[in-house]
Design a protein around this motif. Structure first.
Motif, mmCIF file in Angstrom:
data_model
loop_
_atom_site.group_PDB
_atom_site.id
_atom_site.type_symbol
_atom_site.label_atom_id
_atom_site.label_comp_id
_atom_site.label_asym_id
_atom_site.label_seq_id
_atom_site.Cartn_x
_atom_site.Cartn_y
_atom_site.Cartn_z
ATOM 1 N N GLU A 211 0.851 -1.181 0.000
ATOM 2 C CA GLU A 211 0.000 0.000 0.000
ATOM 3 C C GLU A 211 0.890 1.234 0.000
ATOM 4 O O GLU A 211 1.770 1.361 0.843
ATOM 5 C CB GLU A 211 -0.901 -0.014 1.230
ATOM 6 C CG GLU A 211 -2.104 0.881 1.046
ATOM 7 C CD GLU A 211 -3.017 0.792 2.259
ATOM 8 O OE1 GLU A 211 -3.497 1.850 2.694
ATOM 9 O OE2 GLU A 211 -3.217 -0.333 2.778
ATOM 10 N N LEU A 212 0.644 2.131 -0.934
ATOM 11 C CA LEU A 212 1.499 3.314 -1.045
ATOM 12 C C LEU A 212 1.305 4.229 0.151
ATOM 13 O O LEU A 212 0.204 4.338 0.678
ATOM 14 C CB LEU A 212 1.156 4.099 -2.312
ATOM 15 C CG LEU A 212 1.393 3.428 -3.649
ATOM 16 C CD1 LEU A 212 1.108 4.414 -4.779
ATOM 17 C CD2 LEU A 212 2.821 2.914 -3.765
ATOM 18 N N ASN A 213 2.368 4.893 0.571
ATOM 19 C CA ASN A 213 2.192 5.913 1.595
ATOM 20 C C ASN A 213 1.714 7.214 0.938
ATOM 21 O O ASN A 213 1.658 7.323 -0.291
ATOM 22 C CB ASN A 213 3.460 6.089 2.438
ATOM 23 C CG ASN A 213 4.635 6.643 1.641
ATOM 24 O OD1 ASN A 213 4.438 7.409 0.696
ATOM 25 N ND2 ASN A 213 5.835 6.242 2.019
ATOM 26 N N THR A 239 16.987 7.308 -0.135
ATOM 27 C CA THR A 239 17.181 5.889 -0.383
ATOM 28 C C THR A 239 16.159 5.074 0.409
ATOM 29 O O THR A 239 15.989 5.310 1.601
ATOM 30 C CB THR A 239 18.602 5.457 0.029
ATOM 31 O OG1 THR A 239 19.520 6.360 -0.556
ATOM 32 C CG2 THR A 239 18.887 4.054 -0.421
ATOM 33 N N GLY A 240 15.510 4.172 -0.276
ATOM 34 C CA GLY A 240 14.549 3.319 0.414
ATOM 35 C C GLY A 240 13.197 3.974 0.640
ATOM 36 O O GLY A 240 12.372 3.466 1.386
ATOM 37 N N SER A 241 12.957 5.115 -0.030
ATOM 38 C CA SER A 241 11.677 5.790 0.183
ATOM 39 C C SER A 241 10.606 5.269 -0.766
ATOM 40 O O SER A 241 9.461 5.691 -0.702
ATOM 41 C CB SER A 241 11.838 7.299 0.003
ATOM 42 O OG SER A 241 12.276 7.581 -1.309
ATOM 43 N N GLY A 242 10.983 4.352 -1.631
ATOM 44 C CA GLY A 242 9.988 3.738 -2.508
ATOM 45 C C GLY A 242 9.837 4.414 -3.859
ATOM 46 O O GLY A 242 8.752 4.435 -4.429
ATOM 47 N N LYS A 243 10.955 4.905 -4.401
ATOM 48 C CA LYS A 243 10.901 5.520 -5.728
ATOM 49 C C LYS A 243 10.555 4.475 -6.795
ATOM 50 O O LYS A 243 9.722 4.711 -7.652
ATOM 51 C CB LYS A 243 12.253 6.152 -6.084
ATOM 52 C CG LYS A 243 12.622 7.347 -5.249
ATOM 53 C CD LYS A 243 13.941 7.957 -5.689
ATOM 54 C CE LYS A 243 15.161 7.095 -5.386
ATOM 55 N NZ LYS A 243 15.402 6.870 -3.957
HETATM 56 P P1 ADP Z 1 14.023 3.313 -3.594
HETATM 57 O O1 ADP Z 1 13.895 2.988 -5.058
HETATM 58 O O2 ADP Z 1 13.551 4.709 -3.264
HETATM 59 O O3 ADP Z 1 15.375 3.039 -3.004
HETATM 60 P P2 ADP Z 1 12.300 1.042 -3.307
HETATM 61 O O4 ADP Z 1 11.172 1.362 -4.201
HETATM 62 O O5 ADP Z 1 13.309 0.088 -3.772
HETATM 63 O O6 ADP Z 1 13.015 2.385 -2.809
HETATM 64 O O7 ADP Z 1 11.710 0.577 -1.911
HETATM 65 C C1 ADP Z 1 12.504 0.046 -0.873
HETATM 66 C C2 ADP Z 1 11.785 -1.145 -0.266
HETATM 67 O O8 ADP Z 1 10.560 -0.712 0.336
HETATM 68 C C3 ADP Z 1 11.394 -2.182 -1.298
HETATM 69 O O9 ADP Z 1 11.581 -3.432 -0.725
HETATM 70 C C4 ADP Z 1 9.928 -1.912 -1.560
HETATM 71 O O10 ADP Z 1 9.236 -3.078 -1.938
HETATM 72 C C5 ADP Z 1 9.443 -1.392 -0.218
HETATM 73 N N1 ADP Z 1 8.346 -0.434 -0.331
HETATM 74 C C6 ADP Z 1 8.188 0.550 -1.243
HETATM 75 N N2 ADP Z 1 7.060 1.259 -0.999
HETATM 76 C C7 ADP Z 1 6.487 0.725 0.107
HETATM 77 C C8 ADP Z 1 5.313 1.010 0.884
HETATM 78 N N3 ADP Z 1 4.498 2.007 0.554
HETATM 79 N N4 ADP Z 1 5.070 0.230 1.953
HETATM 80 C C9 ADP Z 1 5.902 -0.777 2.292
HETATM 81 N N5 ADP Z 1 7.005 -1.104 1.623
HETATM 82 C C10 ADP Z 1 7.322 -0.370 0.542
#
Ligand code: ADP
Ligand code: ZN
Ligand code: ZN
Length: 747
Positions: A211-213, A239-243
């Motif tokens: 589920e998207l934040n 980093t890790g923000s779900g791009k």
């Molecule tokens: P980025 O590209 O910004 O480094 P990612 O898209 O790879 O981040 O996301 C990092 C991790 O968090 C991945 O394992 C992804 O599946 C997970 N993730 C992304 N969005 C969400 C969310 N809304 N809720 C829970 N987990 C998420």
């Protein structure tokens, strides 16, 4: 060109981009040669005679006159395609790029095509298939004892026709087929291959378990609203923000309409894991384009993109030239990465070209990064790009605390302070993992005093002197000032002047002695050259046992190291005092990216930065503030120095086996530029000619001349005129000259 040349021949002329170092197209007459597939048209390949060679070029225009006499015009030898090879958008992009980067148009087209096409292989091959001959009684007799042949014949009869792959699947050998052919029991046919069918649009209702934040949702909705027209989004997320999750939602939307997505990633970001992630999510065909492919694989992937049978095309820099039948979206991941800029030959920026292409195609483009380039931030501020933010780490909310260790008065052990070693031991004792990073950027070593921290700086500029070894001297790359190498520190008289330069291998040896019970894994270009060696090391790290990871830039991207709790940046100073004006920006990006590796799981992370200049504003802004605030300060500095993105640069380089030759040549060019800018009242600033910071490379002396203006147009006018002049001149054979528009580094 000064005088408009007059037409001497009236009639249809093909203007052909031939792979040659000349910055122009060549006129040929169209003829229907026997091997010709169709009437020549714009965008097809033709074989032409060029001097004593035969070359393959691309028709870039069909004109109705030539400045040459008819008897000087040669007919083409053959046309090789029945339809244009590239999509209209890519074709126009290449013409634009040749002009913008001042690179020979024939070489630009050649760079954009897979080698097979460059070498004249047909776009589509033909495939063989086989059918059974009319049944007869003699057949029965001839096969009475050949059970296998008989089986194959009845298989073919049953199938109607069989292809090579069908035979392979059914496990019939080619030899068997040959025997039937010889007995005239089977007939061979061939059929031209056709374009593969477009991929099946994805079902819209496919389920996502994530589920998207809120921020992700806003990003997705904002982009979704603009799909179907050109718009550039800067997705700025830590980093890790779900791009990636955001990219994938938008991709899903376009894929469900049957539109293709082109994803560009940095060179070291295109790992099997990255590709697997997209394959796992999407049921359509995903093809990748990168340097590891052989030419057959590349051709296949390229054709699938062109035909529209691949839904997702993921690749490194040069994938930006891949034609797409139904383009729907372009994504550039880690848009700040320097691998998007080609550093030799055709020196294009794939990121900048991607933005042009998106505009050309009328589609959206998303530039993603945790540490956007100052150029992109500037574009977002001025409203050219739409700025989207992701500030929350998904999953567990843990961000790392950054701390600068002042080592100006510490006795260092192979680049490590006592304090750092102590902290490393602590983390290892708690059964955690440690990452040690060495910033390799900043080629030119800096001269400083080990006793008091004094740095050798130019009096005329707010910049440090660069140490040159041959002859031993110090030089300023901004104003040209030079002096002999100081023998002692002018500030404290100490003779302890040093240049920096400790490599990973030396540190590896040291750490192995210091941490006898802990594995030390060195990850750099040398240690990962062998296939699977990186995977093996990553596996070991992922087992989670205490270890020390030691490495370069390669560690800064993509990998998740959940058990790392301490990240140590050994030497921030070489980035801080780099000869390159982008040095600080790159250092900041690297530190933030490396720091993003720590504390990803449920363990808080610590980031330690060693510096002799702990109070330096840049370091302080990094450790106490966010990347946004850091980049804000950097932008202000660029503005006051009138450096990109507040001005536009072009770097002219000359290389020769003797310094004097290169200098002399660029001097001539500098004079031309001066005359041009005076004559046309175009103020263009010139810096140089000066020896390059890396003065000698591969046995050649390098000299450079930097041009700077406030408007791109002025620079373009000058460069076009300069290139026209160069075409008419006989270049000295001993000098190699190149033009780098929007240079990434000035080394
Ligand atoms: P980025 O590209 O910004 O480094 P990612 O898209 O790879 O981040 O996301 C990092 C991790 O968090 C991945 O394992 C992804 O599946 C997970 N993730 C992304 N969005 C969400 C969310 N809304 N809720 C829970 N987990 C998420
Ligand atoms: Zn000193
Ligand atoms: Zn100076």
């Amino acid at each position: 060109m000064s005088v408009e040349a007059k037409a001497k021949y009236l009639g249809t002329v093909l203007q052909v981009a031939v792979p040659s170092p000349l910055r122009r197209v060549f006129d040929y007459l169209p003829t229907r040669a026997p091997q010709t597939l169709a009437e020549p048209q714009v965008g097809i390949r033709v074989r032409v005679s060029f001097g004593r060679q035969q070359l393959i070029g691309i028709v870039v225009a069909v004109a109705n006159s030539s400045t040459l006499e008819k008897k000087q015009l040669k007919p083409i030898l053959a046309s090789l395609d029945s339809e244009p090879l590239l999509s209209d958008a890519v074709f126009k992009l290449l013409l634009w790029a040749a002009n913008y980067y001042q690179h020979p148009v024939g070489e630009v087209f050649a760079a954009a095509l897979p080698a097979k096409l460059r070498n004249g292989i047909p776009l589509r091959g033909s495939s063989k298939f086989w059918t059974a001959s009319e049944p007869s009684t003699s057949e029965e007799n001839s096969l009475s004892r050949a059970v296998k042949q008989k089986a194959l014949l009845s298989f073919i009869r049953h199938e109607g026709e069989v292809s090579e792959s069908k035979l392979r699947q059914a496990k019939f050998s080619k030899q068997l087929l040959a025997q039937l052919l010889q007995k005239n029991l089977v007939e061979e046919h061939s059929r031209a291959e056709v374009a593969a069918a477009p991929f099946e649009p994805l079902k819209t209702e496919s389920n996502f378990d994530i589920e998207l934040n809120e921020e992700q949702r806003i990003a997705v909705t904002t982009i979704s609203k603009s799909l179907g027209e050109y718009k550039c989004f800067l997705l700025n997320g830590i980093t890790g923000s779900g791009k990636t999750e955001v990219y994938m939602r938008i991709m899903q939307e376009q894929l469900s309409k049957g539109l293709q997505c082109l994803v560009l990633v940095p060179e070291i970001g295109l790992t099997p894991q990255t590709i697997a992630r997209f394959k796992q999510r999407f049921s359509c065909s995903v093809v990748s384009l990168h340097s590891g492919l052989n030419e057959t694989e590349r051709m296949t992937a390229w054709s699938q993109a062109r035909d529209g049978s691949a839904g997702i095309v993921i690749g490194t820099r040069s994938a930006i030239f891949t034609p797409l039948a139904k383009p729907g979206l372009i994504v550039i991941d880690e848009e700040h990465d320097s691998s998007f800029k080609q550093q030799d030959g055709f020196r294009y920026s794939a990121r900048d070209l991607a933005v042009s292409r998106a505009r050309q195609e009328g589609i959206c483009i998303v530039l993603g990064s945790a540490t956007p380039s100052l150029e992109s931030l500037h574009n977002a501020r001025s409203g050219k790009f739409v700025h989207l933010h992701l500030t929350q780490r998904t999953g567990i909310d843990q961000s790392s605390a950054m701390e600068v260790i002042d080592v100006s008065s510490e006795a260092m052990l192979e680049g490590f302070s006592e304090q750092l070693l102590y902290r490393m031991r602590k983390h290892i004792a708690q059964r955690n993992q440690v990452l040690v990073f060495i910033n390799r950027r900043g080629f030119a070593p800096v001269l400083n005093c080990q006793t008091c921290g004094w740095i050798c700086e130019c009096e005329n500029c707010n910049a440090q002197f660069t140490v040159h070894a041959n002859p031993p001297s110090i030089r300023c790359h901004h104003c040209g000032a030079a002096a002999r190498l100081p023998q002692s520190c002018p500030s404290c008289q100490s003779k302890e002047l040093t240049t920096m330069g400790i490599g990973t291998q030396r540190i590896e040896t040291f750490l192995k002695k210091q941490f006898t019970d802990t594995p030390v894994l060195r990850i750099d270009r040398d240690s990962t050259r062998r296939k699977h060696s990186l995977e093996k090391m990553l596996e070991e790290i992922n087992r989670g046992e205490p270890c020390i990871l030691l490495g370069t830039q390669m560690l800064a991207k993509g990998h998740h190291f959940p058990n790392i709790t301490l990240v140590a940046i050994l030497d921030a100073d070489s980035g801080l005092f780099s000869a390159d004006f982008r040095g600080q920006e790159h250092m900041g990006q690297t530190i933030v990216q490396v720091a993003g590796r720590a504390g990803r799981a449920n363990r808080p992370g610590e980031v330690l930065i060693q510096s002799r200049h702990a109070s330096h504003e840049t370091l302080q802004s990094l450790s106490n503030k966010t990347y946004a605030e850091f980049s804000e300060i950097q932008l202000k500095e660029r503005m006051s120095a009138q450096l990109p993105p507040f001005s536009h640069l072009c770097l002219l380089r000359a290389e020769a086996s003797e310094m004097q030759q290169a200098l002399q040549f660029l001097d001539g060019i500098a004079q031309f530029c001066q005359r041009f800018s005076a004559h046309n009242s175009l103020p263009i600033e010139q810096l140089g000619p000066l020896p390059a910071p890396m003065e000698k490379r591969a046995g050649k002396y390098r000299v450079q001349l930097l041009l700077k203006t406030d408007k791109r147009g002025k620079l373009q006018a000058l460069l076009s005129s300069l290139c026209a002049e160069l075409e008419n001149m006989k270049l000295p054979r001993s000098v190699r000259f190149s033009i780098d528009v929007d240079p990434q580094d000035l080394v």
